[in-house]
Motif scaffolding. Structure first.
Motif, PDB file in Angstrom:
ATOM      1  N   THR A  78      21.260 -50.098   2.459  1.00  0.00           N
ATOM      2  CA  THR A  78      22.225 -50.946   1.771  1.00  0.00           C
ATOM      3  C   THR A  78      23.100 -50.067   0.883  1.00  0.00           C
ATOM      4  OG1 THR A  78      22.541 -52.790   0.228  1.00  0.00           O
ATOM      5  CG2 THR A  78      20.562 -51.461  -0.075  1.00  0.00           C
ATOM      6  N   LYS A  79      24.327 -50.479   0.695  1.00  0.00           N
ATOM      7  CA  LYS A  79      25.226 -49.753  -0.218  1.00  0.00           C
ATOM      8  C   LYS A  79      24.937 -50.114  -1.671  1.00  0.00           C
ATOM      9  CE  LYS A  79      29.041 -49.406   3.034  1.00  0.00           C
ATOM     10  NZ  LYS A  79      30.422 -49.795   3.336  1.00  0.00           N
ATOM     11  N   ASN A  80      24.152 -51.176  -1.866  1.00  0.00           N
ATOM     12  CA  ASN A  80      23.843 -51.682  -3.194  1.00  0.00           C
ATOM     13  C   ASN A  80      22.756 -50.825  -3.854  1.00  0.00           C
ATOM     14  OD1 ASN A  80      22.624 -53.237  -5.314  1.00  0.00           O
ATOM     15  ND2 ASN A  80      23.563 -55.082  -4.471  1.00  0.00           N
ATOM     16  N   GLU A  81      23.147 -50.048  -4.850  1.00  0.00           N
ATOM     17  CA  GLU A  81      22.206 -49.141  -5.515  1.00  0.00           C
ATOM     18  C   GLU A  81      21.099 -49.891  -6.258  1.00  0.00           C
ATOM     19  OE1 GLU A  81      21.497 -45.858  -5.378  1.00  0.00           O
ATOM     20  OE2 GLU A  81      22.883 -46.044  -3.710  1.00  0.00           O
ATOM     21  N   TYR A  82      21.403 -51.061  -6.777  1.00  0.00           N
ATOM     22  CA  TYR A  82      20.382 -51.871  -7.455  1.00  0.00           C
ATOM     23  C   TYR A  82      19.241 -52.176  -6.480  1.00  0.00           C
ATOM     24  CZ  TYR A  82      18.039 -55.993  -9.294  1.00  0.00           C
ATOM     25  OH  TYR A  82      17.086 -56.885  -9.701  1.00  0.00           O
ATOM     26  N   ILE A  83      19.584 -52.602  -5.268  1.00  0.00           N
ATOM     27  CA  ILE A  83      18.558 -52.918  -4.267  1.00  0.00           C
ATOM     28  C   ILE A  83      17.813 -51.656  -3.851  1.00  0.00           C
ATOM     29  CG2 ILE A  83      18.136 -53.795  -1.931  1.00  0.00           C
ATOM     30  CD1 ILE A  83      20.445 -55.744  -2.344  1.00  0.00           C
ATOM     31  N   ASN A  84      18.524 -50.548  -3.679  1.00  0.00           N
ATOM     32  CA  ASN A  84      17.862 -49.285  -3.316  1.00  0.00           C
ATOM     33  C   ASN A  84      16.812 -48.908  -4.348  1.00  0.00           C
ATOM     34  OD1 ASN A  84      19.179 -48.721  -0.867  1.00  0.00           O
ATOM     35  ND2 ASN A  84      20.921 -47.855  -1.943  1.00  0.00           N
ATOM     36  N   LYS A  85      17.165 -48.999  -5.614  1.00  0.00           N
ATOM     37  CA  LYS A  85      16.226 -48.665  -6.683  1.00  0.00           C
ATOM     38  C   LYS A  85      15.062 -49.648  -6.707  1.00  0.00           C
ATOM     39  CE  LYS A  85      19.612 -46.383  -9.591  1.00  0.00           C
ATOM     40  NZ  LYS A  85      20.462 -46.472 -10.781  1.00  0.00           N
ATOM     41  N   LYS A  86      15.368 -50.915  -6.494  1.00  0.00           N
ATOM     42  CA  LYS A  86      14.318 -51.935  -6.506  1.00  0.00           C
ATOM     43  C   LYS A  86      13.339 -51.698  -5.359  1.00  0.00           C
ATOM     44  CE  LYS A  86      13.540 -56.762  -7.323  1.00  0.00           C
ATOM     45  NZ  LYS A  86      14.113 -58.072  -7.520  1.00  0.00           N
ATOM     46  N   MET A  87      13.834 -51.355  -4.167  1.00  0.00           N
ATOM     47  CA  MET A  87      12.941 -51.095  -3.033  1.00  0.00           C
ATOM     48  C   MET A  87      12.061 -49.883  -3.308  1.00  0.00           C
ATOM     49  SD  MET A  87      15.080 -52.063   0.435  1.00  0.00           S
ATOM     50  CE  MET A  87      16.416 -50.902   0.182  1.00  0.00           C
ATOM     51  N   THR A  88      12.603 -48.854  -3.932  1.00  0.00           N
ATOM     52  CA  THR A  88      11.809 -47.679  -4.299  1.00  0.00           C
ATOM     53  C   THR A  88      10.713 -48.076  -5.280  1.00  0.00           C
ATOM     54  OG1 THR A  88      13.664 -46.187  -3.909  1.00  0.00           O
ATOM     55  CG2 THR A  88      11.900 -45.380  -5.336  1.00  0.00           C
ATOM     56  N   ASN A  89      11.068 -48.892  -6.278  1.00  0.00           N
ATOM     57  CA  ASN A  89      10.085 -49.347  -7.265  1.00  0.00           C
ATOM     58  C   ASN A  89       8.997 -50.200  -6.620  1.00  0.00           C
ATOM     59  OD1 ASN A  89      11.322 -48.050  -9.384  1.00  0.00           O
ATOM     60  ND2 ASN A  89      12.516 -49.835 -10.006  1.00  0.00           N
ATOM     61  N   ILE A  90       9.379 -51.063  -5.690  1.00  0.00           N
ATOM     62  CA  ILE A  90       8.397 -51.909  -4.997  1.00  0.00           C
ATOM     63  C   ILE A  90       7.423 -51.024  -4.227  1.00  0.00           C
ATOM     64  CG2 ILE A  90       8.086 -53.573  -3.112  1.00  0.00           C
ATOM     65  CD1 ILE A  90      10.840 -54.778  -4.025  1.00  0.00           C
ATOM     66  N   ARG A  91       7.966 -50.062  -3.507  1.00  0.00           N
ATOM     67  CA  ARG A  91       7.111 -49.179  -2.709  1.00  0.00           C
ATOM     68  C   ARG A  91       6.145 -48.399  -3.601  1.00  0.00           C
ATOM     69  NH1 ARG A  91       8.637 -44.309   1.449  1.00  0.00           N
ATOM     70  NH2 ARG A  91       6.515 -44.006   2.148  1.00  0.00           N
ATOM     71  N   GLU A  92       6.650 -47.876  -4.708  1.00  0.00           N
ATOM     72  CA  GLU A  92       5.809 -47.084  -5.611  1.00  0.00           C
ATOM     73  C   GLU A  92       4.794 -47.953  -6.349  1.00  0.00           C
ATOM     74  OE1 GLU A  92       8.634 -45.013  -8.046  1.00  0.00           O
ATOM     75  OE2 GLU A  92       9.137 -43.605  -6.453  1.00  0.00           O
ATOM     76  N   THR A  93       5.195 -49.142  -6.763  1.00  0.00           N
ATOM     77  CA  THR A  93       4.331 -50.015  -7.532  1.00  0.00           C
ATOM     78  C   THR A  93       3.247 -50.659  -6.694  1.00  0.00           C
ATOM     79  OG1 THR A  93       6.138 -50.509  -9.054  1.00  0.00           O
ATOM     80  CG2 THR A  93       4.286 -52.029  -9.074  1.00  0.00           C
ATOM     81  N   TYR A  94       3.629 -51.158  -5.523  1.00  0.00           N
ATOM     82  CA  TYR A  94       2.694 -51.929  -4.686  1.00  0.00           C
ATOM     83  C   TYR A  94       2.136 -51.132  -3.514  1.00  0.00           C
ATOM     84  CZ  TYR A  94       4.658 -55.789  -7.335  1.00  0.00           C
ATOM     85  OH  TYR A  94       5.062 -56.606  -8.353  1.00  0.00           O
ATOM     86  N   GLY A  95       2.600 -49.925  -3.311  1.00  0.00           N
ATOM     87  CA  GLY A  95       2.103 -49.108  -2.218  1.00  0.00           C
ATOM     88  C   GLY A  95       2.453 -49.657  -0.849  1.00  0.00           C
ATOM     89  N   VAL A  96       3.585 -50.322  -0.790  1.00  0.00           N
ATOM     90  CA  VAL A  96       4.040 -50.945   0.465  1.00  0.00           C
ATOM     91  C   VAL A  96       4.649 -49.905   1.361  1.00  0.00           C
ATOM     92  CG1 VAL A  96       5.602 -52.653   1.456  1.00  0.00           C
ATOM     93  CG2 VAL A  96       4.438 -53.121  -0.694  1.00  0.00           C
TER      94      VAL A  96
END
Length: 96
Positions: A78-96
Motif C-alpha cells: 500500500t502507498k499508505n504509510e500509516y497502514i504499512n507501519k500498522k502492519m509492521t506493528n501487528i506482525r511484531e506484536t502478535y507474531g503474525v
C-alpha cells in the motif's frame, strides 16, 4: 512474484475481521499463489487495517508454512504509510 490488485467495495475504507481476511485470501489470492509468492496491492481508498483482518489474510499460509515463509509468499503493498507501519506493528506484536 505475481501482482494481485485486491478489490473491495468502495464503501469499505477499513479492513477488519478475521473471517473477512480469510475470505479475501481464499477468493482473491489463493488461486494465484505460486512458489514465488503474491504481491497483494491494497486500493488507495483503504485507510486502515485491523489486526483481525491481517491475521485472517495470513492464517492459511501461517498454518501451512509457518510465519516466516508466509511473509515470503505474501506481501501486502500500500502507498499508505500509516497502514504499512500498522502492519509492521501487528506482525511484531502478535507474531503474525
Amino acid at each position: 512474484m505475481i501482482d494481485v490488485e485486491l478489490v473491495f467495495d468502495k464503501l469499505i475504507t477499513s479492513l477488519a475481521g478475521n473471517r473477512f481476511g480469510r475470505e479475501t485470501y481464499r477468493n482473491q489470492i489463493a488461486g494465484k499463489m505460486t512458489e514465488e509468492g503474491v504481491l497483494a496491492i491494497l486500493p488507495e481508498f483503504i485507510e486502515d487495517i485491523a489486526s483481525s483482518f491481517y491475521e485472517g489474510i495470513f492464517a492459511e499460509l501461517n498454518e501451512q508454512y509457518g510465519t516466516e515463509r508466509a511473509h515470503e509468499l505474501l506481501y501486502i503493498y500500500t502507498k499508505n504509510e500509516y497502514i504499512n507501519k500498522k502492519m509492521t506493528n501487528i506482525r511484531e506484536t502478535y507474531g503474525v
